[in-house]
Design a protein around this motif. Structure first.
Motif, PDB file in Angstrom:
ATOM      1  N   THR A 291     -19.400  44.285 -43.385  1.00  0.00           N
ATOM      2  CA  THR A 291     -18.913  43.022 -43.807  1.00  0.00           C
ATOM      3  C   THR A 291     -17.516  42.612 -43.311  1.00  0.00           C
ATOM      4  O   THR A 291     -17.616  41.312 -42.962  1.00  0.00           O
TER       5      THR A 291
ATOM      6  N   ASP B  74     -25.104  38.445 -44.594  1.00  0.00           N
ATOM      7  CA  ASP B  74     -24.355  39.510 -45.358  1.00  0.00           C
ATOM      8  C   ASP B  74     -25.283  40.074 -46.449  1.00  0.00           C
ATOM      9  O   ASP B  74     -25.185  39.788 -47.503  1.00  0.00           O
ATOM     10  N   GLU B  75     -26.187  40.845 -46.141  1.00  0.00           N
ATOM     11  CA  GLU B  75     -27.132  41.646 -47.126  1.00  0.00           C
ATOM     12  C   GLU B  75     -27.808  40.654 -47.899  1.00  0.00           C
ATOM     13  O   GLU B  75     -27.771  40.571 -49.117  1.00  0.00           O
TER      14      GLU B  75
HETATM   15 MG   LIG Z   1     -20.469  44.607 -47.147  1.00  0.00          MG
END
Ligand SMILES: [Mg+2]
Ligand SMILES: Nc1ncnc2c1ncn2[C@@H]1O[C@H](COP(=O)(O)OP(=O)(O)OP(=O)(O)O)[C@@H](O)[C@H]1O
Lengths: 377, 557
Positions: free
Chosen positions: A70, A185-186
């Motif tokens: 991240t 991000d995910e």
């Molecule tokens: Mg992360």
């Protein structure tokens, strides 16, 4: 959801609404991020990472929790500033640009839809800042909603949508900006398992159609394997390997990668002799000729990576083993074997058509040397 | 990495963002000029002799004169007694609110809001109307000719009634946060209700009790209005500072006393914020998993409910006396209805009424916006000076108004910044005194909001200014508008600081009321007070209505 599928396959060019993508490469050079922790301790979240992502490429950052994925993504988007190192989007060094100046668009894990705006206004938000005229905005928003199979939802508030719909709005809001780089991000981690599988192929399809450079963060290897052109495997702030899904699975660069991706037997071995094309190693008390790019010398202690499905188990073969566990899993039989004091996991597909060994049985293994992969001990 | 490197690292993000950088610098500078500088002036003035040389004379005087020591003793004793009783009563109310099934709970909210929307000495006035020399109870009912309510007992009672709502709000907030499963667990192990109260509830809220004690202490010590109106010979520091500086024209002596007062308040503030503040066991953000099953036991309901009911009723009566008193001929003697007090108010001119409303309205949006900007900076941004902004802006909540008022006249009386006698100085004092409450509300509501939402906006091309106006403010609109309303109300009812700042060109309602009380025209004071309360209720009512239409709820506590 069905609607989305149809749109992607049946209509002439459903993506014509996004016609202005100018995909750019992304490069980071010697990137480093040190966080000042709260108790005065420092966290080196990213440690001298260099990467190059080609225009139009789908690149995934994969690694365990806390490895710095991240952080890298947020530095590329501009939310974090690097402690050291450079970030390039296209040929431009963007270190000093704030996120609003960078030509990236991000899809957030929490979707981050504006709760005080309806769906139309959410998607139009960035277009309004670009000062596009009203009719163009309306056209684009409707087009992208159409593409996502969400037409008719313009007037709803984000909390009146299901998780999957919110996820697609978040993607639409990013896509409609026609950015040079798309960041994720995910994005699928809040969806249920089925929807996740479905959405990952949808995202990949759209990405390939419009050819947008995408950087995708996940800790789910299935996502990484199924979506990416290339995968970056990270661990504790450093890059362990960059490669295609095939490469990181079959030719892991390190023990960590082998262990993290799929299931791997990591076997102790010793280099016996070096020949021109291959080297001879001793493993499980047997000699194998294995090819490698590593620079090794006779006597080196190494590790051999062997995938459980790359072994044949039978009543005859080269290597004798004792069955310690044997579990029927439906599609395959799951064995835990003992070879020469080492444990070996083996998977045998389609077991109902084969001899199944029980605990305590003696069996034999056949191993194709091409399936053996050497990493440094 | 050294500490300096680390801070520079944090600054990188700010430096590349000019809007943010300019905002931060502007906020820091304004806090320095309008909060720190006046305090500095107060501290320093007392060390300078008339010719500008250094002297300890004024501070020595403070401690040498027995009169001053008596005032200091008065202040501390009063603070202690009032805080003790306020916390106890506040706890009773909070317990009733959070744990017991009683019907008139909504009244508690009214009781809690009344001290905020009325002039700070309204209760003192009403008290005099009941128990004073011509008091309804003392004179009309009991026929006592020389009742003397002025002094410790009167002042302490009035302050307890005015400040226990603070304790109530703090403690009710805490008690409601306690997860009922703690008690159920204890009950499950066979503990009686009283035992649970002693061993579970009380320990959990002990930090909260300490907290409200200190908060009330700060309020009591700083209370100027009641001390002036009903304190009589029982002089407190807050009143003494004013009397010394403005009554005796001894500014320097006044500042030395002000410093003493400031020390007490700041000490309490620091203890409250950094020692007690961090000790709460009850998580502030988490909501309890379930609603509590309220206690329905008639005995407990009576023991707790009856005192709460009586106190509430008494307070309501006190407040009703004020409008009532404005319509009778001569309080205590002749209760025939009349409008003559309003006639007198008219004859004096509407200027103070209009000025006050105008200045309060003017400072309202500035206070609201600046409060949200500071809350945003504190919660969302990392930069050198963030701690200073947080501390300074909150500190001004703890600084007694008399000290700030004193500081303002000292700081802005001559070059480089001459503001005395202007409307600006009054608006500034409103701004910096009323902002902290808005900041606190803003901080609390920002902490509930996913920062990714603001990041998404920036990612889509919005600059810092656009993010703030198009996302942050709408998301915390409830805190923002509550801050607006609160700041208006507080500006209307402020006195301690502005009494130093009013001038011939700008007089304020509260000051006008106080001077009427001073000369014994209670009817006129009551008429002024009624006008003030009506304006406050009208403006907040209109705002509430408008905001309600927009779907925004405001919360005054
Ligand atoms: Mg992360
Ligand atoms: N703002 C911050 N301040 C201090 N440390 C941080 C901050 N953000 C992240 N870290 C630390 O940096 C490291 C990397 O965090 P990062 O969020 O990049 O991990 P991640 O790979 O995305 O993990 P996950 O899969 O759990 O999301 C972690 O050790 C984390 O605790």
């Amino acid at each position: 959801m069905l609607a989305l599928k149809e749109k992607l396959t049946d209509r002439g060019d459903p993506l014509s609404i996004i016609n202005n993508i100018n995909s750019k490469s992304v490069a980071v050079k010697n990137l480093e991020k040190i966080y000042a922790g709260h108790n005065g301790k420092q966290v080196k979240a990213v440690d001298t990472v260099s990467l190059e992502i080609k225009p139009g490429e789908f690149m995934t950052l994969l690694g365990p929790s806390g490895c710095g994925k991240t952080t890298i993504l947020r530095m590329i988007a501009g939310f974090e500033t690097p402690t050291r190192g450079d970030i390039y989007i296209g040929s431009e060094r963007v270190n000093s640009q704030t996120p609003d100046k960078r030509d990236t668009a991000m899809v957030f894990q929490s979707y981050a839809l504006f709760p005080h705006l309806n769906i139309f206004e959410n998607i139009a938000y960035g277009l309004k800042i670009k000062k596009l005229n009203k009719t163009v905005i309306k056209e684009k928003v409707e087009g992208i909603l159409d593409l996502m199979g969400l037409n008719g939802m313009e007037g709803r508030a984000p909390n009146q949508l299901s998780g999957g719909q919110q996820q697609r709005i978040a993607l639409a809001r990013a896509l409609v900006m026609e950015p040079s780089v798309l960041l994720f991000d995910e994005p699928l981690s809040n969806l249920d398992a089925k929807l996740r599988v479905y959405m990952r192929s949808e995202i990949r399809k759209i990405q390939q159609k419009i050819g947008i450079t995408s950087i995708y963060v996940t800790h789910d290897q299935a996502e990484a394997m199924s979506m990416s052109d290339r995968v970056i495997v990270m661990n504790k702030g450093i890059v362990e390997q960059v490669g295609t899904p095939d490469e990181i699975y079959n030719k892991p660069a390190s023990r960590f990668v082998a262990d993290f991706i799929g299931v791997a037997n990591i076997l102790d071995a010793e280099v016996m002799a070096i020949a021109q094309k291959s080297i001879t190693v001793k493993c499980m008390d047997h000699l194998f000729d294995v090819s490698t790019t590593l620079n090794l010398q006779a006597g080196d202690q190494i590790k051999i990576i062997l995938r459980p499905e790359a072994v044949q188990i039978g009543e005859a073969g080269k290597i004798p083993v004792i069955v310690e566990e044997s579990v029927f899993m439906g599609a395959y039989q799951d064995y835990k074997l003992v070879v020469n004091g080492q444990i070996l996991m083996v998977i045998d597909y389609n077991p109902s058509q084969k001899t199944v060994f029980a605990v305590g049985d003696k069996a034999y293994l056949t191993i194709n040397e091409a399936n053996l992969h050497i990493v440094k001990g | 990495m050294s500490i300096i490197d680390r801070q520079l690292e944090e600054m990188k993000k700010v430096i590349r963002d000019p809007i943010l950088l300019v905002t931060i610098i502007a906020v820091i500078i304004s806090l320095i000029i309008f909060t720190l500088w006046p305090i500095y002036e107060v501290l320093v003035e007392g060390f300078l002799a008339k010719d500008g040389t250094f002297t300890l004379k004024y501070y020595q005087d403070v401690f040498r004169q027995s009169e001053n020591m008596r005032v200091l003793g008065n202040t501390l004793l009063l603070g202690f007694v009032v805080s003790l009783f306020s916390t106890a009563i506040g706890f009773l109310f909070a317990y009733a609110d959070a744990f017991i099934k009683i019907r008139f709970k909504r009244l508690f909210n009214v009781i809690a809001i009344l001290p905020i929307v009325s002039p700070p000495f309204a209760l003192a006035m009403a008290f005099i109307m009941l128990f004073g020399q011509r008091g309804f109870v003392t004179y009309s009912l009991l026929g006592i000719k020389d009742a003397n309510i002025y002094g410790f007992a009167g002042l302490a009672t009035v302050q307890v009634l005015a400040f226990f709502p603070t304790a109530y709000l703090v403690l009710a907030g805490l008690l409601k946060q306690i997860d009922p499963s703690y008690e159920e667990a204890a009950r499950n192990m066979g503990a009686s209700r009283w035992h649970i109260f002693k061993t579970v509830i009380l320990p959990l809220v002990t930090p909260g009790i300490a907290n409200s004690f200190l908060l009330v202490f700060i309020q009591t010590v700083a209370d100027f209005g009641n001390a002036m109106v009903i304190g009589g010979n029982y002089t407190t520091l807050a009143a003494k500072v004013y009397l010394q500086a403005m009554g005796n024209y001894d500014i320097k002596g006044g500042t030395a006393l002000a410093t003493l007062l400031l020390m007490i308040s700041v000490l309490m503030f620091v203890v409250q914020k950094y020692w007690v503040g961090g000790r709460s066991y009850v998580t502030v953000t988490g909501k309890p998993s379930r609603q509590r099953e309220l206690i329905n036991d008639p005995i407990i309901s009576w023991i707790v409910g009856v005192p709460c009911a009586l106190i509430s009723l008494f307070i309501l009566v006190l407040y009703i006396l004020i409008p009532y008193g404005s319509f009778v001929n001569l309080w205590g003697i002749d209760f025939t209805p009349t409008l003559k007090h309003y006639g007198y108010v008219l004859s004096l001119g509407l200027k103070p009424i209009l000025d006050t409303t105008y200045l309060a309205l003017l400072s309202m949006p500035i206070t609201g916006i600046m409060g949200m900007v500071i809350a945003f900076l504190i919660v969302r941004k990392q930069f050198i000076g963030r701690g200073m902004i947080e501390f300074t802006s909150m500190l001004s909540m703890a600084i007694p108004g008399t000290v700030i008022g004193m500081g303002y006249i000292l700081a802005y009386n001559d070059e480089p910044l001459v503001l005395t006698g202007t409307a600006t100085i009054i608006v500034l004092s409103f701004l910096f005194r009323n902002m902290p409450v808005g900041i606190r509300a803003g901080v609390a509501s920002l902490q509930q909001i996913d920062p990714a939402i603001e990041e998404a906006a920036q990612d889509l091309g919005a600059n810092s200014f656009k993010v703030f106006t198009s996302v942050t403010i709408p998301l915390i609109s409830s805190a923002f508008f509550s801050g607006l309303v609160y700041s208006f109300v507080r500006s209307m009812t402020a006195i301690s600081a502005v009494i130093f700042l009013v001038s011939a060109s700008y007089n304020l309602l509260t000051v006008a009321i106080m001077s009427q009380v001073d000369v014994g025209r209670l009817g006129v004071a009551a008429a002024y007070s009624t006008v003030l309360i009506v304006i406050v209720l009208a403006v907040t009512g209109i705002l509430k209505l408008l905001l309600g239409r927009m779907g925004i709820k405001i919360n005054m506590q």
